[in-house]
Write a protein that holds these residues in place. Structure first.
Motif, PDB file in Angstrom:
ATOM      1  N   LEU A 258      38.037  69.135  45.070  1.00  0.00           N
ATOM      2  CA  LEU A 258      36.282  69.302  45.206  1.00  0.00           C
ATOM      3  C   LEU A 258      35.268  68.047  44.326  1.00  0.00           C
ATOM      4  O   LEU A 258      34.798  68.054  45.423  1.00  0.00           O
ATOM      5  CB  LEU A 258      35.754  71.048  44.851  1.00  0.00           C
ATOM      6  N   GLU A 259      35.239  68.419  43.112  1.00  0.00           N
ATOM      7  CA  GLU A 259      34.338  67.504  42.389  1.00  0.00           C
ATOM      8  C   GLU A 259      34.445  65.553  42.306  1.00  0.00           C
ATOM      9  O   GLU A 259      33.341  64.825  42.679  1.00  0.00           O
ATOM     10  CB  GLU A 259      34.722  67.606  40.917  1.00  0.00           C
ATOM     11  N   SER A 260      35.597  65.626  42.865  1.00  0.00           N
ATOM     12  CA  SER A 260      36.329  64.037  43.573  1.00  0.00           C
ATOM     13  C   SER A 260      35.587  63.653  44.720  1.00  0.00           C
ATOM     14  O   SER A 260      34.943  62.674  44.370  1.00  0.00           O
ATOM     15  CB  SER A 260      37.541  63.620  43.242  1.00  0.00           C
ATOM     16  N   ILE A 261      35.612  64.854  45.946  1.00  0.00           N
ATOM     17  CA  ILE A 261      35.068  64.237  47.049  1.00  0.00           C
ATOM     18  C   ILE A 261      33.451  63.920  46.914  1.00  0.00           C
ATOM     19  O   ILE A 261      32.851  63.366  46.698  1.00  0.00           O
ATOM     20  CB  ILE A 261      35.363  65.526  48.062  1.00  0.00           C
ATOM     21  N   LYS A 262      32.798  65.330  46.506  1.00  0.00           N
ATOM     22  CA  LYS A 262      31.371  65.402  45.810  1.00  0.00           C
ATOM     23  C   LYS A 262      30.953  64.185  45.028  1.00  0.00           C
ATOM     24  O   LYS A 262      30.327  63.553  45.189  1.00  0.00           O
ATOM     25  CB  LYS A 262      31.287  66.323  45.011  1.00  0.00           C
TER      26      LYS A 262
ATOM     27  N   LEU B 238      38.719  61.553  38.607  1.00  0.00           N
ATOM     28  CA  LEU B 238      38.679  63.070  39.034  1.00  0.00           C
ATOM     29  C   LEU B 238      40.217  63.448  39.692  1.00  0.00           C
ATOM     30  O   LEU B 238      40.941  64.324  39.300  1.00  0.00           O
ATOM     31  CB  LEU B 238      37.434  63.482  39.535  1.00  0.00           C
ATOM     32  N   LYS B 239      40.504  62.288  40.938  1.00  0.00           N
ATOM     33  CA  LYS B 239      41.677  61.940  41.764  1.00  0.00           C
ATOM     34  C   LYS B 239      42.913  61.817  40.957  1.00  0.00           C
ATOM     35  O   LYS B 239      44.113  62.696  40.649  1.00  0.00           O
ATOM     36  CB  LYS B 239      41.910  61.169  42.259  1.00  0.00           C
ATOM     37  N   ARG B 240      42.793  61.412  39.627  1.00  0.00           N
ATOM     38  CA  ARG B 240      44.074  60.939  38.949  1.00  0.00           C
ATOM     39  C   ARG B 240      44.139  62.379  38.205  1.00  0.00           C
ATOM     40  O   ARG B 240      45.698  62.902  37.549  1.00  0.00           O
ATOM     41  CB  ARG B 240      43.379  60.094  37.926  1.00  0.00           C
ATOM     42  N   GLU B 241      43.587  63.487  37.414  1.00  0.00           N
ATOM     43  CA  GLU B 241      43.698  65.084  36.654  1.00  0.00           C
ATOM     44  C   GLU B 241      43.829  65.700  37.938  1.00  0.00           C
ATOM     45  O   GLU B 241      44.176  65.787  37.356  1.00  0.00           O
ATOM     46  CB  GLU B 241      41.766  64.561  36.135  1.00  0.00           C
TER      47      GLU B 241
ATOM     48  N   GLU C 294      45.695  65.076  40.306  1.00  0.00           N
ATOM     49  CA  GLU C 294      47.791  65.109  40.283  1.00  0.00           C
ATOM     50  C   GLU C 294      48.101  65.373  39.126  1.00  0.00           C
ATOM     51  O   GLU C 294      49.882  66.117  39.491  1.00  0.00           O
ATOM     52  CB  GLU C 294      47.524  63.422  39.705  1.00  0.00           C
ATOM     53  N   HIS C 295      47.590  65.130  38.358  1.00  0.00           N
ATOM     54  CA  HIS C 295      47.999  66.077  36.428  1.00  0.00           C
ATOM     55  C   HIS C 295      48.410  67.710  36.816  1.00  0.00           C
ATOM     56  O   HIS C 295      49.448  68.609  36.978  1.00  0.00           O
ATOM     57  CB  HIS C 295      47.969  65.709  35.147  1.00  0.00           C
ATOM     58  N   TYR C 296      47.063  68.371  37.627  1.00  0.00           N
ATOM     59  CA  TYR C 296      47.089  69.919  37.825  1.00  0.00           C
ATOM     60  C   TYR C 296      47.919  69.852  38.705  1.00  0.00           C
ATOM     61  O   TYR C 296      48.718  71.314  39.126  1.00  0.00           O
ATOM     62  CB  TYR C 296      46.070  70.178  37.849  1.00  0.00           C
ATOM     63  N   ALA C 297      47.918  68.966  39.506  1.00  0.00           N
ATOM     64  CA  ALA C 297      49.499  69.092  40.901  1.00  0.00           C
ATOM     65  C   ALA C 297      50.230  69.024  40.768  1.00  0.00           C
ATOM     66  O   ALA C 297      50.902  70.044  40.506  1.00  0.00           O
ATOM     67  CB  ALA C 297      48.562  68.378  41.902  1.00  0.00           C
ATOM     68  N   VAL C 298      50.953  68.629  39.761  1.00  0.00           N
ATOM     69  CA  VAL C 298      52.496  68.897  38.738  1.00  0.00           C
ATOM     70  C   VAL C 298      52.861  69.919  38.705  1.00  0.00           C
ATOM     71  O   VAL C 298      53.416  70.848  38.742  1.00  0.00           O
ATOM     72  CB  VAL C 298      52.639  67.247  38.130  1.00  0.00           C
ATOM     73  N   ALA C 299      51.891  70.173  37.391  1.00  0.00           N
ATOM     74  CA  ALA C 299      51.220  71.884  36.653  1.00  0.00           C
ATOM     75  C   ALA C 299      51.719  72.947  37.682  1.00  0.00           C
ATOM     76  O   ALA C 299      52.297  73.601  37.554  1.00  0.00           O
ATOM     77  CB  ALA C 299      50.322  71.754  35.423  1.00  0.00           C
ATOM     78  N   THR C 300      51.121  72.997  38.785  1.00  0.00           N
ATOM     79  CA  THR C 300      50.619  73.538  40.136  1.00  0.00           C
ATOM     80  C   THR C 300      52.476  73.796  40.573  1.00  0.00           C
ATOM     81  O   THR C 300      52.207  75.267  40.796  1.00  0.00           O
ATOM     82  CB  THR C 300      49.417  73.563  40.696  1.00  0.00           C
ATOM     83  N   ILE C 301      52.706  72.592  40.271  1.00  0.00           N
ATOM     84  CA  ILE C 301      54.218  72.784  41.721  1.00  0.00           C
ATOM     85  C   ILE C 301      54.950  74.009  40.439  1.00  0.00           C
ATOM     86  O   ILE C 301      56.417  74.878  40.675  1.00  0.00           O
ATOM     87  CB  ILE C 301      54.663  71.413  41.743  1.00  0.00           C
ATOM     88  N   GLU C 302      54.868  73.314  39.191  1.00  0.00           N
ATOM     89  CA  GLU C 302      55.980  73.032  37.809  1.00  0.00           C
ATOM     90  C   GLU C 302      56.120  75.023  38.143  1.00  0.00           C
ATOM     91  O   GLU C 302      56.719  76.053  38.377  1.00  0.00           O
ATOM     92  CB  GLU C 302      56.008  72.643  36.844  1.00  0.00           C
TER      93      GLU C 302
ATOM     94  N   TYR D 296      54.837  63.072  49.544  1.00  0.00           N
ATOM     95  CA  TYR D 296      54.151  64.729  49.593  1.00  0.00           C
ATOM     96  C   TYR D 296      53.250  64.125  49.259  1.00  0.00           C
ATOM     97  O   TYR D 296      53.004  64.122  48.162  1.00  0.00           O
ATOM     98  CB  TYR D 296      55.005  66.157  49.231  1.00  0.00           C
ATOM     99  N   ALA D 297      51.817  64.707  50.467  1.00  0.00           N
ATOM    100  CA  ALA D 297      50.588  64.145  49.696  1.00  0.00           C
ATOM    101  C   ALA D 297      50.516  65.953  48.813  1.00  0.00           C
ATOM    102  O   ALA D 297      50.370  67.046  49.105  1.00  0.00           O
ATOM    103  CB  ALA D 297      49.637  64.253  50.553  1.00  0.00           C
ATOM    104  N   ASP D 298      49.655  65.289  47.785  1.00  0.00           N
ATOM    105  CA  ASP D 298      49.204  66.512  46.278  1.00  0.00           C
ATOM    106  C   ASP D 298      49.030  67.779  47.575  1.00  0.00           C
ATOM    107  O   ASP D 298      49.452  69.332  47.720  1.00  0.00           O
ATOM    108  CB  ASP D 298      48.712  66.717  45.977  1.00  0.00           C
TER     109      ASP D 298
END
Length: 385
Positions: A161-165, A189-192, A194-202, A311-313
Motif C-alpha cells: 500500500l505504501e509503494s502504491i501511495k 518498498l516493493k522489494r521489501e 517481496e521479502h514479507y511475501a516469502v515470510a508470509t508463505i513460509e 506466481y505474483a505475490d
C-alpha cells in the motif's frame, strides 16, 4: 527390551536412604496441612519425572489430590517426615520446621535428582508405551502459528500500500557537482514487500502443517500418539488429505493451487534455489542466451526452456487468505471453535472413543463441548480438586 527390575533396583540404590513414609515415621500433628515449602524445592527435576520415579517406578505411596494439590508423596529422611508435593505453585519439598530442615531438604533434592538420572531408561520406555496408546494430549499451537502468518501478511500489505501511495515519488541525490542519481522509494518498498511475501508463505505452510494434524484428530482419523508421529513426519500433501476431502471440487482446486505455490515458491526459496519461477540458468546457443528453469512437478524436478510464469505475490497471498476461509467452512467450522477460538489441546482418548466426532456434528454442540473442556482445564490448572 527394558529390564524394569534392574532399572528399579538401580534407582532405589541411587535414592537411598530416602524412602516412602509409613505409620512409624515420626511426624508432628497436622503435618500434612502445616508443612512448609523449602528452598531446596527449586533444585528438583520436572514434576512428571519425580512422580514417575517415586510412584510408578519405586512404588512410594501417593496420598492423592487435595485442594490445590495434584499429588502428595510422604517420605522419610534421617528419621523425619517430608512431603514431595505438586501444588498450584509448583513441585516442592515440604518440611515441618524451617530453617532446621532446609539442609535435609537439599539432600533429598540431590537424591531425587540422582535417582532420576538412574531411571532414564524407564522414562524412555514409559514415553514409548504411552505413544502407542491414546491416553495423550496433543499440544495445540495453531493460534500462535496463525498469528505469525497474519503478522507477516500485515507487513506485506502495508509495504504494498505504501509503494502504491508513493509510486510517483522520486528522490534526487547529488553525487557530484554535475551528476546525480534518481531513487524511487516505491521500488524499494516493493522489494521489501517481496521479502514479507516469502515470510508470509513460509508461515502459512508452517501453520497448516500443524492445523491439519489437529483437524485430523477431531475427525477421528488420527487417534494414537504413534499415529500423530507418523502424520507429523508425512509431507504437507498427506496432512492436507487427512484434514480435507480432496474429492470435493473446490477443495481440489485449492489443493492444486497451494501445491504449485509450495513447489514453485516455498520449496525453491526455502532450499536455496535461484528464484520463485525456478529460473537458474541461461543456455548458451546460437540463438542467444536461452533462459532455463527448474520445474518441480509430479514427475519430479526437471529443466524447461523459458522464464516461467510463476506466481505474483498478490495472487499467491490472496489464494492463501481464500483457503483460510475455506478451511474453516462447512463441516470443519466446529473445528475452528475448538482449535482457534478456545485453543484447547487435542485429547486422543476423545478422538478414539468418538467424543470429537459427535461434537463435530454442529457448531452449537462444539461450543457447548469446548466450554465444558475449558472449564475442566481451568479447574485443573488451578488444582481445584
Amino acid at each position: 527390551m527394558i529390564d524394569l527390575d534392574k532399572v528399579r533396583a538401580t534407582a532405589a540404590r541411587a535414592i537411598a536412604p530416602l524412602r516412602s513414609a509409613d505409620k512409624n515415621t515420626p511426624a508432628a500433628k497436622n503435618f500434612l496441612f502445616n508443612a512448609v515449602r523449602t528452598d531446596a524445592s527449586r533444585s528438583l527435576p520436572p514434576y512428571y519425572l519425580v512422580y514417575f520415579l517415586l510412584v510408578d517406578l519405586l512404588g512410594f505411596k501417593n496420598l492423592g489430590q487435595f485442594e490445590k494439590i495434584a499429588w502428595s508423596v510422604p517420605v522419610e529422611f534421617n528419621g523425619k517426615a517430608f512431603l514431595i508435593e505438586h501444588r498450584k505453585f509448583g513441585l516442592g519439598i515440604f518440611a515441618g520446621k524451617l530453617p532446621e530442615d532446609e539442609e535435609d531438604a537439599a539432600q533429598i533434592a540431590g537424591l531425587i535428582s540422582r535417582a532420576t538420572k538412574a531411571a532414564q531408561p524407564y522414562f524412555v520406555w514409559r514415553a514409548e508405551e504411552a505413544a502407542k496408546a491414546s491416553e495423550l494430549n496433543v499440544v495445540n499451537r495453531s493460534h500462535a502459528l496463525y498469528v505469525r502468518f497474519e503478522f507477516f501478511e500485515g507487513l506485506y500489505t502495508s509495504k504494498i500500500l505504501e509503494s502504491i501511495k508513493r509510486k510517483n515519488e522520486y528522490i534526487e541525490k547529488k553525487i557530484s557537482k554535475n551528476s546525480s542519481i534518481i531513487m524511487h522509494p516505491s521500488a524499494d518498498l516493493k522489494r521489501e514487500a517481496e521479502h514479507y511475501a516469502v515470510a508470509t508463505i513460509e508461515s502459512f505452510f508452517s501453520w497448516t502443517e500443524h492445523a491439519f494434524i489437529l483437524i485430523a484428530i477431531l475427525l477421528g482419523r488420527c487417534v494414537t500418539g504413534e499415529g500423530v508421529r507418523q502424520l507429523a513426519q508425512a509431507d504437507w500433501g498427506t496432512k492436507f488429505k487427512e484434514a480435507l476431502d480432496i474429492t470435493d471440487h473446490e477443495t481440489k482446486t485449492f489443493y492444486d493451487g497451494l501445491v504449485h505455490v509450495r513447489r514453485q515458491v516455498r520449496n525453491f526459496v526455502a532450499h536455496g534455489s535461484f528464484g520463485k519461477d525456478g529460473e537458474a540458468f541461461a543456455f548458451h546457443s546460437q540463438a542467444g542466451a536461452v533462459p532455463m528453469r527448474i520445474v518441480d512437478e509430479h514427475r519430479g524436478p526437471h529443466f524447461q526452456f523459458g522464464a516461467g510464469a510463476g506466481y505474483a505475490d498478490e495472487t499467491t497471498i490472496g489464494l492463501l487468505r481464500q483457503f483460510v476461509d475455506h478451511l474453516w467452512s462447512g463441516s470443519r467450522a466446529p473445528a475452528y471453535i475448538y482449535i482457534q477460538e478456545c485453543q484447547l489441546p487435542l485429547v486422543l482418548t476423545m478422538a478414539k472413543d468418538g467424543t470429537y466426532e459427535r461434537s463435530m456434528s454442529s457448531i452449537d454442540g462444539m461450543k457447548e463441548f469446548a466450554h465444558y473442556l475449558s472449564t475442566q482445564a481451568d479447574r485443573a490448572a488451578n488444582m481445584d480438586f
